[in-house]
Design an enzyme around this catalytic site. Structure first.
Site, PDB file in Angstrom:
ATOM      1  N   ASP A  79     -10.865  10.112  -0.048  1.00  0.00           N
ATOM      2  CA  ASP A  79     -10.309   9.985  -1.397  1.00  0.00           C
ATOM      3  C   ASP A  79     -10.876  11.055  -2.323  1.00  0.00           C
ATOM      4  O   ASP A  79     -10.184  11.607  -3.166  1.00  0.00           O
ATOM      5  CB  ASP A  79     -10.626   8.605  -1.973  1.00  0.00           C
ATOM      6  N   GLU A 114     -11.973  14.058  -1.529  1.00  0.00           N
ATOM      7  CA  GLU A 114     -11.367  15.366  -1.263  1.00  0.00           C
ATOM      8  C   GLU A 114      -9.958  15.430  -1.845  1.00  0.00           C
ATOM      9  O   GLU A 114      -9.545  16.445  -2.388  1.00  0.00           O
ATOM     10  CB  GLU A 114     -11.313  15.620   0.244  1.00  0.00           C
ATOM     11  N   TYR A 115      -9.262  14.281  -1.731  1.00  0.00           N
ATOM     12  CA  TYR A 115      -7.906  14.214  -2.279  1.00  0.00           C
ATOM     13  C   TYR A 115      -7.942  14.415  -3.796  1.00  0.00           C
ATOM     14  O   TYR A 115      -7.170  15.199  -4.354  1.00  0.00           O
ATOM     15  CB  TYR A 115      -7.280  12.861  -1.932  1.00  0.00           C
ATOM     16  N   SER A 133      22.966  -9.917  -1.755  1.00  0.00           N
ATOM     17  CA  SER A 133      21.904 -10.587  -1.017  1.00  0.00           C
ATOM     18  C   SER A 133      22.457 -10.939   0.361  1.00  0.00           C
ATOM     19  O   SER A 133      23.666 -10.945   0.571  1.00  0.00           O
ATOM     20  CB  SER A 133      21.464 -11.839  -1.754  1.00  0.00           C
ATOM     21  N   LEU A 134      21.575 -11.215   1.284  1.00  0.00           N
ATOM     22  CA  LEU A 134      22.009 -11.563   2.634  1.00  0.00           C
ATOM     23  C   LEU A 134      22.053 -13.075   2.776  1.00  0.00           C
ATOM     24  O   LEU A 134      21.304 -13.791   2.129  1.00  0.00           O
ATOM     25  CB  LEU A 134      21.025 -11.000   3.668  1.00  0.00           C
ATOM     26  N   GLU A 174      14.800  -6.189  12.239  1.00  0.00           N
ATOM     27  CA  GLU A 174      13.662  -5.554  11.555  1.00  0.00           C
ATOM     28  C   GLU A 174      12.938  -6.559  10.660  1.00  0.00           C
ATOM     29  O   GLU A 174      13.538  -7.506  10.172  1.00  0.00           O
ATOM     30  CB  GLU A 174      14.121  -4.332  10.744  1.00  0.00           C
ATOM     31  N   LYS A 222      11.366  -8.420   7.573  1.00  0.00           N
ATOM     32  CA  LYS A 222      11.809  -8.542   6.191  1.00  0.00           C
ATOM     33  C   LYS A 222      10.563  -8.652   5.317  1.00  0.00           C
ATOM     34  O   LYS A 222       9.888  -9.679   5.285  1.00  0.00           O
ATOM     35  CB  LYS A 222      12.660  -9.795   6.049  1.00  0.00           C
ATOM     36  N   GLU A 237      12.141  -2.324  -0.416  1.00  0.00           N
ATOM     37  CA  GLU A 237      11.209  -3.250  -1.043  1.00  0.00           C
ATOM     38  C   GLU A 237       9.969  -2.506  -1.519  1.00  0.00           C
ATOM     39  O   GLU A 237       9.398  -1.710  -0.780  1.00  0.00           O
ATOM     40  CB  GLU A 237      10.739  -4.313  -0.033  1.00  0.00           C
ATOM     41  N   LYS A 294      14.671 -16.581   8.245  1.00  0.00           N
ATOM     42  CA  LYS A 294      13.405 -16.854   7.550  1.00  0.00           C
ATOM     43  C   LYS A 294      12.498 -17.657   8.466  1.00  0.00           C
ATOM     44  O   LYS A 294      12.940 -18.606   9.106  1.00  0.00           O
ATOM     45  CB  LYS A 294      13.688 -17.645   6.276  1.00  0.00           C
TER      46      LYS A 294
END
Ligand SMILES: [Zn+2]
Length: 676
Positions: free
Chosen positions: A28, A30-31, A77-78, A107, A109, A178, A320
């Site tokens: 961090d 060095e960043y 929405s699904l 995949e 959720k 998301e 779900k």
């Protein structure tokens, strides 16, 4: 300028390694150095600042309200289900329309906040929340602070090799996904909020939502949010893709993070169900929380054929995971003593499977909770697990017909600490927690001794966590006073202690004997007695004997001592263990008098409030310094506050000070005041 370009590329490359691949190559520090260099170069050459420069992530001012934006394509929405049978049913319906060459993607959720990002000519121009699906809120400034989101689309080759300059600049691409926070970052965040006495977030999803809706993008920028793409809105000019998995691959190519690594493509609905089962347990291994899986028909032409209902696409469904709840029986209720002395009742359960993990314990939080729930030993209860925390009991489940068998036992609140057998106390009537306040209780001794030796207390250098932990577990020390009787040989028994280190510690301990009474009082860790109260007490009573003889009335007469504090002081000195401890400390030759000698008081009557992290002081160290110089450190900002000292990532006090027009100074300016 060549230098600026190469710095930008390096920083983007490291952002990508850290936030997308989770394989950082530099520290961090060095960043931060790279960022600093870039900032300085850009300061000198402001004409070279481009909108996709990493310095532009946090550039916006705080906003009053978020503007409403209409989504180019509604964010639907699904359909979702908890049932494997319904997934099978859905598979059958799909198969009816698409009998052949069917493929499903499965995949994870992510349990986050849905957002949409628009890249115009390859540049990130808009970030918005889902809102009601038709209209969302413009949170572009906050979105830009999320380092896993590229400010400009780039090709992977460019990320890997900073010498290639190529930007897909003719593209309009709207991706949806998301915003979330990793489980470990969530815990870190709550730890930090707790240290600033601010409200904690209940779970990672709330933390992401709360951080994303900050009116000040600077705060959002400190929150380690991440983003993952799962679908898209409008697209033009991009490379063509024919399936959902090709879309994910394309996103990765542009430097956008996706769940591709964890996405599987299968050709049978039965295989989808196998994956659902598998993920129910494997979800724990992911760095982020997921609440289910999304199943999609992979081919876009087939998706088109299936089309949409009013509310959702027919070609996708979300599965779900079953709620993380289970039913089991309470075998016993035991009481644990935490490091702060708080007693916590814990239910020992008949082991039960809950969302893939075997549970055998659940917390009951405190004794009031047992009453509220009406729980008895032997009861059947509903338990729930949320995130990483230990499960809790939701309610008692009456057995069919008869409520109880009659063999259940009522839990009785103990009157003694289960570890040291000393009486327990409630600090205030309205408080729910019962505590053991015995300083030599082994359950608390460790934390207490670390505090005793800390810089603001007895200031014993070298007596930190590691040494204290060993001294106690090896039973070399059983109260604070014991450290004054240790010989060099005692330390040589500890790990990592050699001749020199042991000698230094012996010297440091001996030196601490001369600390003023106020330090000793603070070091003893009396509940509610902070550094300031310790000083007041020392100045009023001058010796520890006089303080020990003080009555409630004596204490209450002192302006700064309220009834709660007076009560804790009396209770503390009434404990038999305290008397013994003080005798031992006296015998060891500790100073038990206050040295009434004051230095110059340049901060006399000035009120200070600290917010954020300081670099050169601990919070309490800075407050002690203010007090030493006659000032008054307080915890909340009012118009009577003289100075608010703002460290890095200041909290709400900073905003309040600004609003009230209170003078805000940096740590450097604060140090200057001390030197005056
Ligand atoms: Zn105890």
């Amino acid at each position: 300028m060549k230098n600026i370009d190469s710095l930008k590329k390096q920083i983007r490359h490291h952002d990508y390694l850290y936030y997308v691949l989770a394989q950082p190559e530099i520290s961090d520090t060095e960043y931060d150095k790279l960022m600093k260099q870039l900032e300085e170069l850009e300061k000198k050459n402001p004409e070279l600042i481009t909108p996709d420069s990493p310095t532009q992530r946090v550039s916006g001012q705080a906003v009053k309200d978020f503007k409403t934006v209409k989504h180019s394509v509604p964010m639907l929405s699904l359909d979702n289900t908890y049932s494997a049978d319904e997934i099978l049913e859905w598979g059958k319906r799909v198969k009816k329309s698409i009998p052949d060459d069917l493929e499903y993607t499965v995949e994870p959720k992510i349990d986050g906040v849905s957002c949409t990002l628009t890249y115009n000519k390859g540049l990130l121009t808009l970030g918005a929340t889902r809102g009601d699906g038709e209209n969302g809120e413009d949170i572009t400034l906050n979105i830009k602070t999320i380092r896993s989101i590229p400010l400009a689309l780039v090709s992977l080759r460019q990320l890997a090799d900073s010498s290639i300059v190529h930007r897909p600049s003719s593209i309009v691409l709207e991706v949806r996904g998301e915003v979330y926070i990793d489980k470990t970052d969530f815990q870190e965040l709550n730890k930090k909020l707790a240290s600033l006495s601010e409200k904690l977030f209940a779970n990672p999803r709330n933390a992401a939502a709360g951080s994303l809706r900050q009116k000040n993008p600077k705060i959002t920028g400190t929150r380690k949010l991440r983003f993952i793409v799962h679908s898209y809105g409008t697209i033009s000019g991009a490379e063509k893709f024919k399936t959902h998995s090709e879309f994910l691959k394309l996103c990765e190519k542009y430097g956008l993070p996706t769940t591709l690594k964890n996405t599987k493509t299968v050709n049978k609905i039965e295989k989808v169900l196998e994956l659902c089962k598998k993920w129910e347990t494997e979800r724990e291994k992911l760095p982020y929380e997921i609440d289910g899986l999304v199943i999609k028909v992979n081919r876009l032409d087939q998706q088109q054929k299936l089309g949409f209902t009013m509310k959702s696409p027919r070609w996708a469904i979300s599965y779900k995971f079953p709620a993380k709840q289970a039913t089991t029986k309470i075998k016993n209720i035991i009481v644990q003593v935490g490091r702060t002395g708080i007693l916590t009742p814990v239910a020992e359960l008949e082991p039960v499977e809950c969302a893939g993990v075997t549970i055998s314990r659940a917390t009951l939080h405190n004794f009031d909770e047992i009453q509220r729930l009406g729980v008895k030993i032997g009861d059947t209860v509903l338990i729930e697990r949320a995130g990483e925390v230990i499960p809790k009991i939701i309610k008692v489940i009456p057995l069919s017909g008869t409520k109880r068998t009659g063999t259940e036992k009522k839990f009785s609140i103990p009157d003694k600490c289960p570890v040291c057998k000393q009486p327990i106390v409630k600090e205030k009537e309205e408080e729910v927690a019962w505590r053991c306040i015995n300083t030599v209780c082994p359950a608390q001794l460790e934390r207490g001794l670390v505090h005793f030796a800390s810089r603001e207390a007895m200031d014993i250098e070298g007596l930190g966590d590691a040494a204290v932990e060993q001294l106690i577990s090896k039973k070399i020390v059983s109260d604070f006073a014991d450290i004054y009787y240790l010989k060099k040989d005692d330390f040589l028994k500890l790990e990592l202690f050699k001749e020199k280190k042991a000698q230094n510690l012996i010297t440091a301990i001996a030196n601490s004997k001369t600390r003023p009474l106020s330090r000793l009082l603070y070091a003893l860790g009396i509940r509610n007695v902070g550094e300031k109260a310790a000083i007041t007490l020392a100045e009023k009573f001058l010796t520890i004997d006089k303080l020990m003889d003080a009555t409630y009335e004596d204490l209450e007469k002192i302006f700064e001592i309220g009834p709660v504090m007076a009560d804790s002081i009396l209770k503390f000195f009434k404990l038999p263990a305290t008397g013994k401890l003080i005798e031992k400390l006296k015998k060891a030759g500790l100073n038990i008098k206050e040295n009434v000698k004051k230095g110059p008081q340049p901060l006399k009557d000035k009120t200070f409030v600290f917010t954020g992290e300081l670099k050169q002081f601990t919070r309490s160290g800075a407050e002690a310094k203010v007090r030493e110089l006659g000032g008054n450190p307080t915890s909340s900002v009012s118009k009577n506050t003289d100075f608010v000292v703002a460290g890095t990532s200041p909290g709400s006090k900073y905003e309040k000070a600004k609003k009230l027009g209170v003078k805000i100074i940096s740590e450097q300016e604060f140090i200057k005041l001390l030197l005056k």
